[in-house]
Scaffold this active site. Structure first.
Site: not given
Ligand code: 5RP
Length: 234
Positions: A40-41, A92, A106, A114
């Site tokens: 994710g970002s 994460d 997700g 994950e």
């Molecule tokens: C990817 C995930 C990410 O951790 C979640 O979507 C958060 O993403 P972001 O940091 O871009 O807001 O679960 O499957």
């Protein structure tokens, strides 16, 4: 005499908040070990910061093809999950996190890997900005990785419990995950008991992984705020 004016609050962008919390997560990386890395970002900012510790760690186990590519581009060795028995820490992001550390994940379609890497890790450190903290999970539609032939069956099954499931699309066709499956995004749920929700939905035929992380919840959450990083321990 006039009242003193309140100090001006400098606006902080989402990108800066993600970078702040990505750097803060470095304190949980154990030198001499392999670190679990999510997707994710926000995690992308952590990966950038991790480059500064490249020579202190053995490498990483990654939860997505995208994160693997980023890690390798920075010269960080990526181990196959099967090569590693136990990880000290998994870092994460999350789409929502509740006050007990249960999460919805997700949004980036990487939930299955994950959950696997999280299950293999002694400690889950969740990194997010404070907007992700919610009293009850469910405003963010719950991502569910599903076997393609079960999509319509599962749409009907979610409707029975009040969920409105939509097949996630990308460029006009159903999104295909790193594992060759599809994603349903389920809106309209209020998940008051994340463990029983995760247990129940995980057993439905055709479900690969439900994006509620109650059994693999966070032990630590680092929340970025304009005033700094707030740490929550669960
Ligand atoms: C990817 C995930 C990410 O951790 C979640 O979507 C958060 O993403 P972001 O940091 O871009 O807001 O679960 O499957």
């Amino acid at each position: 005499m006039s009242e003193p004016k309140p100090a001006a609050v400098t606006p902080v962008s989402q990108d800066e908040l993600k970078a702040l919390v990505g750097r803060a997560a470095l304190q949980y990386v154990v030198a001499g070990e392999i670190v679990g890395v999510g997707s994710g970002s926000t995690v992308n900012k952590f990966i950038e910061a991790l480059a500064s510790m490249r020579d202190q760690i053995l490498g990483a186990v990654s939860s997505s093809v995208a994160s693997t590519q980023r890690l390798q581009a920075l010269g960080i060795h990526v181990f196959d999950c099967n090569e590693v028995e136990r990880l000290a820490v998994y870092i994460d992001g999350a789409d929502e996190i509740d006050p007990q550390g249960h999460m919805i994940k997700g949004g980036g379609a990487a939930l299955t890997r994950e959950k696997i890497v999280a299950a293999q890790s002694a400690k889950f450190v969740c990194i997010a900005d404070e907007s992700k903290l919610v009293p009850t999970l469910g405003k963010f539609p719950v991502p569910v990785e599903v076997i393609p032939m079960a999509v319509q069956r599962l749409v009907r099954q979610f409707a029975v419990i009040g969920g409105s499931a939509r097949l996630r699309m990308r460029e006009g066709t159903p999104l295909v995950t790193d594992n060759g499956q599809n994603i349903l995004d389920v809106a309209g749920l209020q998940i008051k008991d994340p463990r029983s929700f995760e247990s129940e939905v995980s057993q439905w035929p055709g479900v690969v992984t439900v994006g509620v992380f109650a059994f693999q919840k966070a032990q630590v959450c680092l929340l970025a705020t304009p005033a700094g990083v707030r740490t929550m321990i669960f």
